[in-house]
Design an enzyme around this catalytic site. Sequence first.
Site, PDB file in Angstrom:
ATOM      1  N   SER A  40      31.417  45.121 -16.935  1.00 18.66           N
ATOM      2  CA  SER A  40      32.310  45.765 -17.474  1.00 18.66           C
ATOM      3  C   SER A  40      32.513  47.382 -17.363  1.00 18.66           C
ATOM      4  CB  SER A  40      31.926  45.489 -19.308  1.00 18.66           C
ATOM      5  OG  SER A  40      30.717  45.683 -19.080  1.00 18.66           O
TER       6      SER A  40
ATOM      7  N   VAL B 283      26.951  54.170 -33.784  1.00 19.80           N
ATOM      8  CA  VAL B 283      27.948  54.553 -32.634  1.00 19.80           C
ATOM      9  C   VAL B 283      29.084  54.717 -34.305  1.00 19.80           C
ATOM     10  CG1 VAL B 283      30.389  54.280 -31.345  1.00 19.80           C
ATOM     11  CG2 VAL B 283      28.482  53.434 -30.599  1.00 19.80           C
TER      12      VAL B 283
ATOM     13  N   ASP C 110      20.258  40.835 -18.625  1.00 19.50           N
ATOM     14  CA  ASP C 110      20.412  41.187 -17.123  1.00 19.50           C
ATOM     15  C   ASP C 110      19.472  42.216 -16.548  1.00 19.50           C
ATOM     16  OD1 ASP C 110      23.748  39.390 -15.620  1.00 19.50           O
ATOM     17  OD2 ASP C 110      22.319  39.194 -17.297  1.00 19.50           O
TER      18      ASP C 110
ATOM     19  N   ARG D 213      -7.709  23.346  -6.933  1.00 22.39           N
ATOM     20  CA  ARG D 213      -9.235  23.613  -7.036  1.00 22.39           C
ATOM     21  C   ARG D 213      -8.990  23.970  -9.169  1.00 22.39           C
ATOM     22  NH1 ARG D 213      -7.712  28.190 -10.490  1.00 22.39           N
ATOM     23  NH2 ARG D 213      -6.316  30.056  -9.819  1.00 22.39           N
TER      24      ARG D 213
HETATM   25  O1  F6P Z   1      26.092  39.120 -17.679  1.00 20.36           O
HETATM   26  C1  F6P Z   1      25.045  38.112 -18.657  1.00 20.36           C
HETATM   27  C2  F6P Z   1      25.115  36.636 -18.099  1.00 20.36           C
HETATM   28  O2  F6P Z   1      24.225  35.680 -19.188  1.00 20.36           O
HETATM   29  C3  F6P Z   1      24.242  36.229 -16.865  1.00 20.36           C
HETATM   30  O3  F6P Z   1      23.072  36.479 -16.533  1.00 20.36           O
HETATM   31  C4  F6P Z   1      24.534  35.001 -16.558  1.00 20.36           C
HETATM   32  O4  F6P Z   1      24.548  35.160 -15.579  1.00 20.36           O
HETATM   33  C5  F6P Z   1      26.352  35.134 -16.530  1.00 20.36           C
HETATM   34  O5  F6P Z   1      26.143  35.745 -18.319  1.00 20.36           O
HETATM   35  C6  F6P Z   1      27.221  34.024 -17.837  1.00 20.36           C
HETATM   36  O6  F6P Z   1      28.263  34.510 -17.955  1.00 20.36           O
HETATM   37  P1  F6P Z   1      29.343  33.736 -19.152  1.00 20.36           P
HETATM   38  O7  F6P Z   1      28.646  34.341 -20.655  1.00 20.36           O
HETATM   39  O8  F6P Z   1      31.344  34.382 -19.378  1.00 20.36           O
HETATM   40  O9  F6P Z   1      29.318  32.431 -18.987  1.00 20.36           O
END
Ligand code: F6P
Length: 324
Positions: free
Chosen positions: A105, A23, A128, A214
């Site tokens: 966000s 950026v 995620d 198995r």
């Molecule tokens: O959104 C990313 C993430 O790592 C999720 O997988 C997880 O549940 C969350 O953030 C954890 O949030 P924080 O960093 O606020 O504890």
Amino acid sequence: MKRIAVMTTGGDAPGMNPAIRAVVRTAIGNGLEVAGIEEGYSGLLEGMFREMDVSSVGGIINRGGTILRTVRSKDFHDREIRQRAYIHLESAKIDGVISIGGDGSRRGLYAITKDTGIPTCFIPASIDNDVYGTDYTIGYDTAVNVGLDAIDRIRDTAGSHERTFIVEVMGREHGFLALEIGLTGGAEVIMIPEFKEDVDIKKTAAKLIQGFKRGKSSNIIVMAEGVGLSSDVAAKLEKITGLETRYTVLGYIQRGGTPTAMSRKLGLMFGYEAVKTLKGMKKGDSRMVGICGNKLKVSEMKNVISKERAIDAYAYKMNKIFSL
Ligand code: F6P
């Protein structure tokens, strides 16, 4: 458009720094000034701007995390409180804003445009991979490979002790991370929120017993955090099967580490495309960059903001056959 601002928001993800680098250098290369907003929306509310130049982003392409830092801000949901941010944007003479962050966000960035008309462009970055409008988010590939390395290591000790291991991974209320790690890690069972009806302790126990009968020397279950606590499931399974069952919560190691080539490339491409897009936008525009079918794609935020990404049910069902 003369001056833009860039920030990282929500949970950090490996690849955010390559995106910031792209950026800043694309903006300067296109004759724009660029200010970094520190600590995401929380920093925007406090007016935490710092001027960025080409050297501000030197030596960061291989670093996890974000040099601009990020702080989750509940306050930013409040339209009244957001006015503070707009005063800072105006005094900093910002004509456009880029946010690099996750699904949660996106709304904050869209609100800036809806409230003020300032053009905004979103760059999807989250481990995620739960952002509609792109096949992949920055950071996802790195987190998958962290999970995969963990599974391979756990498989060694599980085999030595003929144990079942539950590996709990992140992903908030989605199973994208768990599915990818489970499929490529050869997990016997994958538990994800999208197929919660499949999370049947008795059926899983029968499958584990069948596996050992198995001749399997170990069983690995990959469980998304959105399904529940791996400690609970491990205790229940051990009680029913009589087989030694352990659990490991990968947690925040999935958020760190040097970004993979894929995470870096997405960061660089999305950062470049976001500046080019923002430069041509007008008052009231809000867009998002992504990659679909291996091609860069720019979407109108209003067309993607309230849509959910679907899980790959085909891959989920595939794994049921592989784990016979
Ligand atoms: O959104 C990313 C993430 O790592 C999720 O997988 C997880 O549940 C969350 O953030 C954890 O949030 P924080 O960093 O606020 O504890």
